[in-house]
Design an enzyme around this catalytic site. Structure first.
Site, PDB file in Angstrom:
ATOM      1  CE  LYS A 179      -4.395   1.164   0.255  1.00  0.00           C
ATOM      2  NZ  LYS A 179      -5.574   0.382  -0.171  1.00  0.00           N
ATOM      3  CG  ASP A 223      -7.407   3.331  -0.683  1.00  0.00           C
ATOM      4  OD1 ASP A 223      -7.851   2.180  -0.606  1.00  0.00           O
ATOM      5  OD2 ASP A 223      -7.500   4.131   0.276  1.00  0.00           O
TER       6      ASP A 223
HETATM    7  P1  NDP Z   1     -13.012   7.837  -2.648  1.00  0.00           P
HETATM    8  O1  NDP Z   1     -11.936   8.815  -2.466  1.00  0.00           O
HETATM    9  O2  NDP Z   1     -13.606   7.623  -3.986  1.00  0.00           O
HETATM   10  O3  NDP Z   1     -14.221   8.166  -1.656  1.00  0.00           O
HETATM   11  C1  NDP Z   1     -14.024   8.227  -0.285  1.00  0.00           C
HETATM   12  C2  NDP Z   1     -15.334   8.570   0.379  1.00  0.00           C
HETATM   13  O4  NDP Z   1     -15.202   8.381   1.779  1.00  0.00           O
HETATM   14  C3  NDP Z   1     -15.727  10.013   0.175  1.00  0.00           C
HETATM   15  O5  NDP Z   1     -17.121  10.143   0.187  1.00  0.00           O
HETATM   16  C4  NDP Z   1     -15.095  10.692   1.374  1.00  0.00           C
HETATM   17  O6  NDP Z   1     -15.703  11.897   1.769  1.00  0.00           O
HETATM   18  C5  NDP Z   1     -15.296   9.655   2.445  1.00  0.00           C
HETATM   19  N1  NDP Z   1     -14.219   9.778   3.435  1.00  0.00           N
HETATM   20  C6  NDP Z   1     -12.895   9.617   3.224  1.00  0.00           C
HETATM   21  N2  NDP Z   1     -12.199   9.881   4.332  1.00  0.00           N
HETATM   22  C7  NDP Z   1     -13.097  10.238   5.246  1.00  0.00           C
HETATM   23  C8  NDP Z   1     -13.000  10.625   6.593  1.00  0.00           C
HETATM   24  N3  NDP Z   1     -11.815  10.703   7.219  1.00  0.00           N
HETATM   25  N4  NDP Z   1     -14.148  10.888   7.243  1.00  0.00           N
HETATM   26  C9  NDP Z   1     -15.335  10.824   6.630  1.00  0.00           C
HETATM   27  N5  NDP Z   1     -15.500  10.464   5.343  1.00  0.00           N
HETATM   28  C10 NDP Z   1     -14.392  10.169   4.672  1.00  0.00           C
HETATM   29  O7  NDP Z   1     -12.420   6.465  -2.063  1.00  0.00           O
HETATM   30  P2  NDP Z   1     -12.938   4.971  -2.298  1.00  0.00           P
HETATM   31  O8  NDP Z   1     -14.394   4.924  -2.476  1.00  0.00           O
HETATM   32  O9  NDP Z   1     -12.058   4.359  -3.314  1.00  0.00           O
HETATM   33  O10 NDP Z   1     -12.522   4.294  -0.904  1.00  0.00           O
HETATM   34  C11 NDP Z   1     -13.438   4.184   0.186  1.00  0.00           C
HETATM   35  C12 NDP Z   1     -12.976   3.074   1.124  1.00  0.00           C
HETATM   36  O11 NDP Z   1     -12.931   1.832   0.409  1.00  0.00           O
HETATM   37  C13 NDP Z   1     -11.564   3.253   1.704  1.00  0.00           C
HETATM   38  O12 NDP Z   1     -11.547   2.698   3.003  1.00  0.00           O
HETATM   39  C14 NDP Z   1     -10.707   2.390   0.785  1.00  0.00           C
HETATM   40  O13 NDP Z   1      -9.516   1.965   1.423  1.00  0.00           O
HETATM   41  C15 NDP Z   1     -11.651   1.230   0.541  1.00  0.00           C
HETATM   42  N6  NDP Z   1     -11.394   0.422  -0.645  1.00  0.00           N
HETATM   43  C16 NDP Z   1     -11.326   0.982  -1.896  1.00  0.00           C
HETATM   44  C17 NDP Z   1     -11.112   0.187  -3.002  1.00  0.00           C
HETATM   45  C18 NDP Z   1     -11.120   0.741  -4.379  1.00  0.00           C
HETATM   46  O14 NDP Z   1     -11.030  -0.057  -5.314  1.00  0.00           O
HETATM   47  N7  NDP Z   1     -11.244   2.035  -4.579  1.00  0.00           N
HETATM   48  C19 NDP Z   1     -10.902  -1.270  -2.861  1.00  0.00           C
HETATM   49  C20 NDP Z   1     -11.068  -1.770  -1.520  1.00  0.00           C
HETATM   50  C21 NDP Z   1     -11.291  -0.936  -0.465  1.00  0.00           C
HETATM   51  P3  NDP Z   1     -14.958  13.300   1.489  1.00  0.00           P
HETATM   52  O15 NDP Z   1     -15.084  13.528   0.014  1.00  0.00           O
HETATM   53  O16 NDP Z   1     -15.680  14.277   2.311  1.00  0.00           O
HETATM   54  O17 NDP Z   1     -13.520  13.113   1.931  1.00  0.00           O
HETATM   55  O1  2IT Z   2      -7.900  -1.523  -0.594  1.00  0.00           O
HETATM   56  C1  2IT Z   2      -7.860  -2.002  -1.743  1.00  0.00           C
HETATM   57  O2  2IT Z   2      -7.971  -3.223  -1.929  1.00  0.00           O
HETATM   58  C2  2IT Z   2      -7.710  -1.095  -2.875  1.00  0.00           C
HETATM   59  N1  2IT Z   2      -7.688   0.117  -2.681  1.00  0.00           N
HETATM   60  C3  2IT Z   2      -7.560  -1.633  -4.260  1.00  0.00           C
HETATM   61  C4  2IT Z   2      -6.160  -2.097  -4.516  1.00  0.00           C
HETATM   62  C5  2IT Z   2      -5.856  -2.494  -5.932  1.00  0.00           C
HETATM   63  O3  2IT Z   2      -4.672  -2.815  -6.163  1.00  0.00           O
HETATM   64  O4  2IT Z   2      -6.734  -2.515  -6.794  1.00  0.00           O
END
Ligand code: NDP
Ligand code: 2IT
Length: 445
Positions: A126, A166
């Site tokens: 990561k 992420d």
């Molecule tokens: P994005 O940046 O697309 O969206 C993040 C969302 O979460 C936004 O709505 C954001 O709000 C909110 N958020 C982030 N930080 C905070 C915080 N500290 N407090 C409150 N709200 C928060 O990210 P993703 O959708 O990609 O990721 C969301 C989660 O999913 C994370 O935990 C990530 O690690 C996990 N994840 C993502 C994957 C992927 O493929 N993208 C795969 C597996 C897991 P705001 O805009 O106000 O910051």
């Molecule tokens: O937390 C996760 O698994 C991710 N943000 C996706 C990682 C990836 O390599 O697609």
């Protein structure tokens, strides 16, 4: 003192200020006790748990860039290459002001077991930075990404370490990072996933994490309750990549998704979230979730963290770590919620997880529930190696299969240790077993 307790003590002593990392290690090692106890002497002699809890490598670097006012800004970049036992390091990059070494290490540690569960040949890593893309111009984001990659390129490669998105890293950032990697290395290779479709990306990667989350929820409902998502009231936190595509798939399967959030507050729309409107606000305009109510006045916006007070059957935390605590878990239960599945990484605190397990809430932890994103990233790597691209339907069908297999593996592992229904233990055990076998086969590394 048991071997698990000795290693927990060591992790706390060696990483004293890394609260998220310690939290993640505790959660995993506690549920591995049953496995470790059965192999106590062997594992201890081989220092297996010490090796599993120490990253292979941590890279930390300065990221200087020039903002639109001509001032120099300096951020800190990280890449934690946690384990290459079963394949090249694989995992996302997070750009968020809260990023520090503890957060990247917890994410890298979780990624090792998650990637193992996918059944695909990917190790765990990561990275990220405390850079905040919010409010920055496209040029500023590009300048940052180019500087970040000028350092990171030395440590990654299609068969070495393959970053992806992420929080705060989506299609725009991956594009800038890829362009700079190519200029420096002169290599057109699958070094990043989540790429655009015109330059080596995979169909269905954008949707994969959210879709995968809902596929495993559907599988759980079918297996445990002979039920489906149809007619279920669902609350999803966040409104980013994972939240949007979880909402989309849940709606397609007949659920009524009524709430979404961001770091400012949450919206409730009892008519069901209008996802085209959300996509327009978040994906096109990069706006805030409260903008939803301006376009749809029958919905309400509530400032602050209270999204878990919205009554629902199913809760899908899809924002960030530790966004759902014990009080939230109690409120969910009082309001009739019977299933929680984590789209985010470690969104539930340890006390919340204990509450689910003790109070009969069906619970699927992030390392199983959100593995669809990295799984399709691995399929993107396969397509890049083959120099082919598969159709949306083909990738989506493979994703669904992978999620169903993950459910089966997690369920079976829990049953093997007489912990039926405890998917926390099941996911940790099943993920751990494959990593251990691969490590043992490769000697002391
Ligand atoms: P994005 O940046 O697309 O969206 C993040 C969302 O979460 C936004 O709505 C954001 O709000 C909110 N958020 C982030 N930080 C905070 C915080 N500290 N407090 C409150 N709200 C928060 O990210 P993703 O959708 O990609 O990721 C969301 C989660 O999913 C994370 O935990 C990530 O690690 C996990 N994840 C993502 C994957 C992927 O493929 N993208 C795969 C597996 C897991 P705001 O805009 O106000 O910051
Ligand atoms: O937390 C996760 O698994 C991710 N943000 C996706 C990682 C990836 O390599 O697609």
């Amino acid at each position: 003192m048991s071997y698990v307790d000795q290693v927990l003590e060591r992790v706390v002593a060696k990483n004293p200020s890394e609260t998220e990392f310690i939290q993640a290690v505790k959660e995993v090692l506690e549920s591995l006790r049953v496995v470790v106890e059965a192999n106590e002497e062997k594992f201890k002699k081989e220092a297996l748990l010490e090796r599993i809890t120490d990253p292979e490598r941590i890279i930390s670097f300065r990221v200087p860039w020039v903002d639109d006012s001509g001032n120099v800004q300096v951020n800190r970049g990280f890449r934690v290459q946690f384990s290459s036992a079963i394949g090249p390091y694989k995992g996302g990059l997070r750009f968020h002001p809260s990023v520090n070494q503890s957060i990247i290490k917890f994410l890298g540690f979780e990624q090792v077991f998650k990637n193992s569960l996918t059944g695909l040949p990917i190790g765990g890593g990561k990275g990220g930075s405390d850079f905040d893309p919010k409010g920055k111009s496209d040029r500023e984001v590009m300048a940052f990404c180019q500087s970040f990659m000028t350092e990171l390129n030395k440590y990654i490669g299609a068969d070495v370490d393959v970053p992806a998105g992420d929080i705060g890293v989506g299609a725009r950032e991956i594009g800038f990072l890829y362009g700079q990697y190519k200029r420096i290395k002169g290599l057109y290779e699958g070094v990043l996933t989540g790429k655009g479709l015109t330059y080596g990306g995979s169909l269905a990667r954008t949707e994969a994490t959210g879709y995968g989350l809902v596929y495993i929820v559907a599988e759980m409902l079918k297996n445990v309750k002979n039920d489906s998502l149809a007619g279920k009231k669902v609350v999803v936190s966040g409104s980013g990549n994972v939240a949007i595509y979880a909402t989309q798939k849940a709606q397609e399967l007949g659920a009524n998704v009524i709430a979404l959030s961001d770091s400012n507050g949450y919206i409730v729309d009892e008519d069901g979230i209008d996802l085209d409107l959300v996509k327009e606000i978040k994906e096109v305009k990069r706006g805030r979730i409260k903008d939803y109510v301006a376009a749809k006045p029958s919905a309400k916006f509530v400032e602050g963290k209270g999204i878990w007070s919205v009554p629902c059957d199913i809760a899908l935390p899809c924002a960030t770590q530790n966004e759902l605590d014990l009080d939230d878990a109690k409120t969910l239960k009082e309001n009739g919620c019977f299933l929680v599945a984590e789209g985010a990484n470690m969104p539930s605190t340890q006390a919340a997880v204990d509450f689910y397990l003790e109070n009969g809430i069906l619970f699927m932890p992030g390392k199983a529930a959100n593995a669809g994103g990295v799984a399709v990233s691995a399929l993107e790597m396969s397509q890049n190696s083959l120099r082919l691209s598969w159709s949306f339907e083909e990738v989506d069908a493979r994703l669904k299969d992978i999620m169903v297999n993950i459910f089966t593996k997690v369920d079976d592992a829990a049953k093997r240790y007489n912990l039926e229904g405890n998917y926390v233990a099941g996911a940790n055990i099943a993920g751990f077993e494959k990593v251990v076998e691969a490590m043992n086969a490769q000697g002391i590394v």
